[in-house]
Design a protein around this motif. Structure first.
Motif, PDB file in Angstrom:
ATOM      1  N   ARG A 112       0.865  -1.173   0.000  1.00 10.03           N
ATOM      2  CA  ARG A 112       0.000   0.000   0.000  1.00 10.03           C
ATOM      3  C   ARG A 112       0.906   1.229   0.000  1.00 10.03           C
ATOM      4  O   ARG A 112       1.816   1.349   0.826  1.00 10.03           O
ATOM      5  CB  ARG A 112      -0.926   0.016   1.214  1.00 10.03           C
ATOM      6  N   LEU A 113       0.657   2.142  -0.925  1.00  7.96           N
ATOM      7  CA  LEU A 113       1.514   3.316  -1.077  1.00  7.96           C
ATOM      8  C   LEU A 113       1.141   4.381  -0.053  1.00  7.96           C
ATOM      9  O   LEU A 113       0.281   5.230  -0.282  1.00  7.96           O
ATOM     10  CB  LEU A 113       1.388   3.871  -2.495  1.00  7.96           C
ATOM     11  N   HIS A 114       1.795   4.316   1.101  1.00 12.08           N
ATOM     12  CA  HIS A 114       1.600   5.315   2.150  1.00 12.08           C
ATOM     13  C   HIS A 114       2.554   6.495   1.966  1.00 12.08           C
ATOM     14  O   HIS A 114       2.440   7.496   2.660  1.00 12.08           O
ATOM     15  CB  HIS A 114       1.869   4.701   3.527  1.00 12.08           C
ATOM     16  N   GLY A 115       3.500   6.353   1.061  1.00 13.18           N
ATOM     17  CA  GLY A 115       4.529   7.378   0.863  1.00 13.18           C
ATOM     18  C   GLY A 115       5.875   6.806   1.252  1.00 13.18           C
ATOM     19  O   GLY A 115       6.226   6.753   2.431  1.00 13.18           O
ATOM     20  N   GLY A 116       6.633   6.358   0.266  1.00 11.91           N
ATOM     21  CA  GLY A 116       7.916   5.707   0.529  1.00 11.91           C
ATOM     22  C   GLY A 116       9.089   6.657   0.440  1.00 11.91           C
ATOM     23  O   GLY A 116       8.939   7.883   0.341  1.00 11.91           O
ATOM     24  N   HIS A 117      10.271   6.068   0.420  1.00 11.10           N
ATOM     25  CA  HIS A 117      11.502   6.862   0.451  1.00 11.10           C
ATOM     26  C   HIS A 117      11.640   7.712  -0.810  1.00 11.10           C
ATOM     27  O   HIS A 117      11.960   8.915  -0.724  1.00 11.10           O
ATOM     28  CB  HIS A 117      12.707   5.937   0.602  1.00 11.10           C
ATOM     29  N   HIS A 118      11.426   7.130  -1.978  1.00  5.74           N
ATOM     30  CA  HIS A 118      11.552   7.897  -3.214  1.00  5.74           C
ATOM     31  C   HIS A 118      10.530   9.028  -3.269  1.00  5.74           C
ATOM     32  O   HIS A 118      10.836  10.145  -3.701  1.00  5.74           O
ATOM     33  CB  HIS A 118      11.381   6.982  -4.434  1.00  5.74           C
ATOM     34  N   PHE A 119       9.307   8.753  -2.847  1.00 11.82           N
ATOM     35  CA  PHE A 119       8.235   9.742  -2.881  1.00 11.82           C
ATOM     36  C   PHE A 119       8.604  10.968  -2.049  1.00 11.82           C
ATOM     37  O   PHE A 119       8.511  12.112  -2.517  1.00 11.82           O
ATOM     38  CB  PHE A 119       6.940   9.118  -2.360  1.00 11.82           C
ATOM     39  N   PHE A 120       9.029  10.751  -0.817  1.00 11.81           N
ATOM     40  CA  PHE A 120       9.326  11.885   0.064  1.00 11.81           C
ATOM     41  C   PHE A 120      10.669  12.543  -0.273  1.00 11.81           C
ATOM     42  O   PHE A 120      10.862  13.730  -0.009  1.00 11.81           O
ATOM     43  CB  PHE A 120       9.266  11.461   1.529  1.00 11.81           C
ATOM     44  N   ALA A 121      11.577  11.784  -0.866  1.00 10.42           N
ATOM     45  CA  ALA A 121      12.839  12.394  -1.295  1.00 10.42           C
ATOM     46  C   ALA A 121      12.560  13.454  -2.352  1.00 10.42           C
ATOM     47  O   ALA A 121      13.158  14.539  -2.353  1.00 10.42           O
ATOM     48  CB  ALA A 121      13.785  11.335  -1.837  1.00 10.42           C
TER      49      ALA A 121
END
Length: 384
Positions: free
Chosen positions: A116-125
């Motif tokens: 489930r896409l809660h917001g991963g490392h790439h997203f927040f980077a």
């Protein structure tokens, strides 16, 4: 059907948790009501194994490894061992986790693995304009390759995640977070305080709390009795120093006499949040970035006017001046302007609050969201 969630954040009394923990708890308990068996496995806050059944949910908290530099290995090994033991007794149909969660999880035949896409490392980077950490980036890519399907909690998190990571042509569904609109409902018995501004969430830079504090003097000029009530756990810099302490030492002193009307309430239990919202004249969440966020729709469900970020999924959550207000989270003047408008337009604000609850009940209602998840799980199991 047996669903197993992998998370370290499942709520535990006396310990802080974030939005993922709240989501898993809400979803797990509703799945149980729909005759789905649910297990939750995660690393404990303390160096002990704990197993308990909470409202029908089987929660396994595993002893945290203290091996410096290798804790990831020993923690992953403990989780894999627990999964195997549970699966032997009661076969697991679905294992669900967040973006990095499958990196070191061994796959079991006939079990489907969902991210489930809660917001991963790439997203927040990307959103925080920082470099990808090589180790975390590696884990996330490895995890994505193991997934049999994906659930995006907003269109925004889907589109910005796929800039960096492939969904590998696996099934992907867009399903919002659920909101318990019975728990988060107007509380007529709780007094609303005139001109009280409420923020809830982790007190950190990306939640926009610094800009909200900077907006406070503009608000006080129009509403001298306004107060800013801040609910949420502290965040710590890499050197271990406190973000709240930094605010108190470097930002709040600049406010002069207005500083006395800013109150930090610290981390409060999930059960206390509706009371905090009920007492608010306006709820403000000027996040620099969110995948979706729960605080905005939860407050909206209580017929509160919410000032939310216009960035990211903000426009998916709020129709400006109809179901809430959107602000530029980097601009204290704009944040102040939107708050002042709410406090100056009580009748319009009441109508917006009612529209907000109607919208949340339609879009984020528990029954609808749980049904969508169950359908996705069943389709995943049938998909060979």
């Amino acid at each position: 059907m047996h669903i197993c969630f992998l998370t370290n954040e499942y709520p535990k009394k006396g310990f802080p948790h974030g939005g993922i923990g709240t989501f898993v708890k809400t979803m797990a308990e509703e799945l149980v009501k729909n005759d789905v068996k649910v297990s939750v496995i995660g690393i404990n806050y303390i160096a002990e194994n704990e197993r308990e059944v909470l409202n029908g949910v089987y929660v396994y908290r595993l002893k945290r490894s203290g091996a410096k530099g290798f804790s990831w290995y020993f923690n992953s090994r403990a989780i894999n061992k627990e999964i195997k033991e549970i699966n032997k007794k009661d076969p697991i149909n679905i294992i669900e986790t967040s973006e990095l969660g499958l990196a070191f999880i061994a796959k079991i035949k006939n079990t489907k693995y969902i991210i489930r896409l809660h917001g991963g490392h790439h997203f927040f980077a990307e959103s925080e304009q920082r470099k990808i950490n090589i180790w975390k980036g590696f884990q996330e890519k490895k995890s994505f390759k193991k997934a049999d399907g994906f659930i995006a909690v907003s269109n925004y998190v889907k589109s910005h995640t796929e800039k960096y990571l492939s969904f590998n042509n696996k099934p992907l569904s867009y399903i919002n977070y659920p909101v318990n609109t019975v728990f988060f409902a107007p509380k007529e018995s709780i007094k609303e305080y005139k001109n009280r501004i409420v923020f809830a969430g982790t007190v950190c830079e990306k939640k926009g709390i610094r800009q909200l504090i900077q907006s406070f003097p503009f608000i006080k000029k129009e509403f001298p009795d306004a107060t800013l009530e801040i609910y949420g756990r502290d965040w710590f810099f890499s050197d271990g120093s406190s973000y709240i302490k930094m605010l108190k030492e470097k930002e709040i002193p600049h406010l002069g006499i207005f500083a006395k009307d800013i109150f930090f309430h610290g981390n409060v239990s999930y059960d206390e949040i509706p009371k905090a919202y009920s007492q608010a004249a306006v709820c403000v969440f000027p996040s620099h970035m969110e995948t979706q966020g729960l605080v905005a729709p939860e407050a909206m469900a209580m017929e509160k006017v919410v000032v939310f970020t216009k960035l990211g999924p903000g426009p998916e959550t709020i129709e400006d001046y109809k179901t809430g207000l959107l602000c530029n989270p980097h601009d204290p003047n704009d944040i102040a302007e939107k708050i002042i408008w709410v406090l100056s337009n009580e009748e319009n604000a009441k109508n917006i609050g009612k529209n907000a609850r109607d919208f949340v009940c339609r879009k984020y209602g528990l029954d609808k969201i749980v049904s969508q998840n169950i359908d996705f799980y069943f389709n995943s199991i049938k998909n060979k």
